[in-house]
Scaffold this motif. Structure first.
Motif, PDB file in Angstrom:
ATOM      1  N   ASP A  87       9.976   6.070 -12.555  1.00 42.64           N
ATOM      2  CA  ASP A  87      10.406   4.818 -11.928  1.00 42.64           C
ATOM      3  C   ASP A  87       9.410   4.477 -10.822  1.00 42.64           C
ATOM      4  OD1 ASP A  87      12.756   4.583 -13.459  1.00 42.64           O
ATOM      5  OD2 ASP A  87      13.878   5.834 -12.046  1.00 42.64           O
ATOM      6  N   TYR A  88       9.125   3.181 -10.664  1.00 42.63           N
ATOM      7  CA  TYR A  88       8.145   2.696  -9.683  1.00 42.63           C
ATOM      8  C   TYR A  88       8.839   1.792  -8.676  1.00 42.63           C
ATOM      9  CZ  TYR A  88       5.045   4.567 -13.199  1.00 42.63           C
ATOM     10  OH  TYR A  88       4.421   5.417 -14.079  1.00 42.63           O
ATOM     11  N   THR A  89       8.592   2.060  -7.396  1.00 43.00           N
ATOM     12  CA  THR A  89       9.300   1.389  -6.314  1.00 43.00           C
ATOM     13  C   THR A  89       8.326   0.910  -5.253  1.00 43.00           C
ATOM     14  OG1 THR A  89      11.208   2.822  -6.715  1.00 43.00           O
ATOM     15  CG2 THR A  89      11.135   1.726  -4.587  1.00 43.00           C
ATOM     16  N   LEU A  90       8.723  -0.138  -4.539  1.00 45.42           N
ATOM     17  CA  LEU A  90       7.956  -0.676  -3.416  1.00 45.42           C
ATOM     18  C   LEU A  90       8.850  -0.718  -2.187  1.00 45.42           C
ATOM     19  CD1 LEU A  90       5.189  -2.525  -2.845  1.00 45.42           C
ATOM     20  CD2 LEU A  90       6.956  -4.237  -2.538  1.00 45.42           C
ATOM     21  N   VAL A  91       8.291  -0.336  -1.044  1.00 45.63           N
ATOM     22  CA  VAL A  91       8.978  -0.463   0.242  1.00 45.63           C
ATOM     23  C   VAL A  91       8.052  -1.226   1.176  1.00 45.63           C
ATOM     24  CG1 VAL A  91       9.909   0.749   2.244  1.00 45.63           C
ATOM     25  CG2 VAL A  91      10.222   1.711  -0.040  1.00 45.63           C
ATOM     26  N   LYS A  92       8.528  -2.334   1.693  1.00 43.27           N
ATOM     27  CA  LYS A  92       7.762  -3.092   2.689  1.00 43.27           C
ATOM     28  C   LYS A  92       8.044  -2.454   4.052  1.00 43.27           C
ATOM     29  CE  LYS A  92       7.847  -7.358   0.040  1.00 43.27           C
ATOM     30  NZ  LYS A  92       8.479  -8.688  -0.078  1.00 43.27           N
ATOM     31  N   VAL A  93       7.011  -1.859   4.637  1.00 43.94           N
ATOM     32  CA  VAL A  93       7.215  -1.027   5.818  1.00 43.94           C
ATOM     33  C   VAL A  93       7.664  -1.802   7.056  1.00 43.94           C
ATOM     34  CG1 VAL A  93       5.701   0.803   5.017  1.00 43.94           C
ATOM     35  CG2 VAL A  93       4.750  -1.005   6.431  1.00 43.94           C
ATOM     36  N   ARG A  94       7.218  -3.013   7.216  1.00 47.79           N
ATOM     37  CA  ARG A  94       7.636  -3.788   8.387  1.00 47.79           C
ATOM     38  C   ARG A  94       9.054  -4.328   8.231  1.00 47.79           C
ATOM     39  NH1 ARG A  94       3.886  -5.428  12.236  1.00 47.79           N
ATOM     40  NH2 ARG A  94       1.800  -4.658  11.807  1.00 47.79           N
ATOM     41  N   GLU A  95       9.340  -4.834   7.050  1.00 52.20           N
ATOM     42  CA  GLU A  95      10.644  -5.435   6.796  1.00 52.20           C
ATOM     43  C   GLU A  95      11.752  -4.400   6.599  1.00 52.20           C
ATOM     44  OE1 GLU A  95       7.467  -8.299   5.474  1.00 52.20           O
ATOM     45  OE2 GLU A  95       7.784  -6.148   5.401  1.00 52.20           O
ATOM     46  N   SER A  96      11.367  -3.207   6.168  1.00 46.15           N
ATOM     47  CA  SER A  96      12.351  -2.139   5.898  1.00 46.15           C
ATOM     48  C   SER A  96      11.950  -0.861   6.636  1.00 46.15           C
ATOM     49  CB  SER A  96      12.444  -1.879   4.392  1.00 46.15           C
ATOM     50  OG  SER A  96      12.828  -3.039   3.705  1.00 46.15           O
ATOM     51  N   ARG A  97      11.702  -1.000   7.921  1.00 45.51           N
ATOM     52  CA  ARG A  97      11.230   0.126   8.747  1.00 45.51           C
ATOM     53  C   ARG A  97      12.141   1.356   8.677  1.00 45.51           C
ATOM     54  NH1 ARG A  97       6.541   1.447  10.165  1.00 45.51           N
ATOM     55  NH2 ARG A  97       6.131  -0.575  11.053  1.00 45.51           N
ATOM     56  N   PRO A  98      13.481   1.209   8.749  1.00 46.42           N
ATOM     57  CA  PRO A  98      14.328   2.404   8.662  1.00 46.42           C
ATOM     58  C   PRO A  98      14.145   3.164   7.342  1.00 46.42           C
ATOM     59  CG  PRO A  98      15.602   0.568   9.538  1.00 46.42           C
ATOM     60  CD  PRO A  98      14.287   0.013   9.066  1.00 46.42           C
ATOM     61  N   VAL A  99      13.956   2.444   6.254  1.00 46.03           N
ATOM     62  CA  VAL A  99      13.743   3.079   4.951  1.00 46.03           C
ATOM     63  C   VAL A  99      12.401   3.814   4.957  1.00 46.03           C
ATOM     64  CG1 VAL A  99      13.501   2.720   2.466  1.00 46.03           C
ATOM     65  CG2 VAL A  99      15.132   1.343   3.774  1.00 46.03           C
ATOM     66  N   SER A 100      11.371   3.155   5.434  1.00 44.57           N
ATOM     67  CA  SER A 100      10.046   3.763   5.508  1.00 44.57           C
ATOM     68  C   SER A 100      10.073   5.040   6.347  1.00 44.57           C
ATOM     69  CB  SER A 100       9.056   2.755   6.097  1.00 44.57           C
ATOM     70  OG  SER A 100       7.784   3.337   6.227  1.00 44.57           O
ATOM     71  N   ASN A 101      10.739   4.989   7.486  1.00 46.61           N
ATOM     72  CA  ASN A 101      10.836   6.163   8.362  1.00 46.61           C
ATOM     73  C   ASN A 101      11.611   7.299   7.697  1.00 46.61           C
ATOM     74  OD1 ASN A 101       9.414   4.803  10.333  1.00 46.61           O
ATOM     75  ND2 ASN A 101      11.221   4.256  11.517  1.00 46.61           N
TER      76      ASN A 101
END
Length: 112
Positions: A56-70
């Motif tokens: 599975d391939y996923t994208l996380v936008k680090v600025r818009e979804s900072r808690p997820v990125s962290n």
């Protein structure tokens, strides 16, 4: 094949759990960085070719979804970078690279 964007920690938790059964590839992308836009193009080019269908391939936008990125960085014990690609197997980081190393060729060499 296309990537799916995630925006919540619950979505991330589900991906981490699913990695016990199926490989997961995450691209952490900054919508304000030219290097990150290049990495996104490389990611899209890899997926437009013949990507491994068992992943599975996923994208996380680090600025818009900072808690997820962290949370991704914390859960996998990886230093946050952007752009950054992380391949996860069995709830652990299998491979990661960042910046100009996020290329179609590099992904194919590791993932395929």
């Amino acid at each position: 094949m296309e990537w799916k964007e995630i925006t919540t920690i619950e979505e991330w938790d589900a991906i981490l759990e699913k990695s016990a059964e199926k490989g997961q590839v995450i691209l952490k992308h900054s919508t304000t960085c030219p290097v990150s836009f290049n990495a996104l193009d490389e990611y899209d080019n890899y997926l437009a070719d013949k990507p491994d269908q068992e992943i599975d391939y996923t994208l996380v936008k680090v600025r818009e979804s900072r808690p997820v990125s962290n949370k991704i960085a914390e859960d996998l014990d990886v230093k946050h970078e952007s752009p950054q690609i992380i391949y996860i197997k069995n709830k652990k980081k299998y491979w990661t690279t960042s910046h100009w190393s996020v290329t179609k060729a590099h992904m194919a060499a590791v993932i395929d």
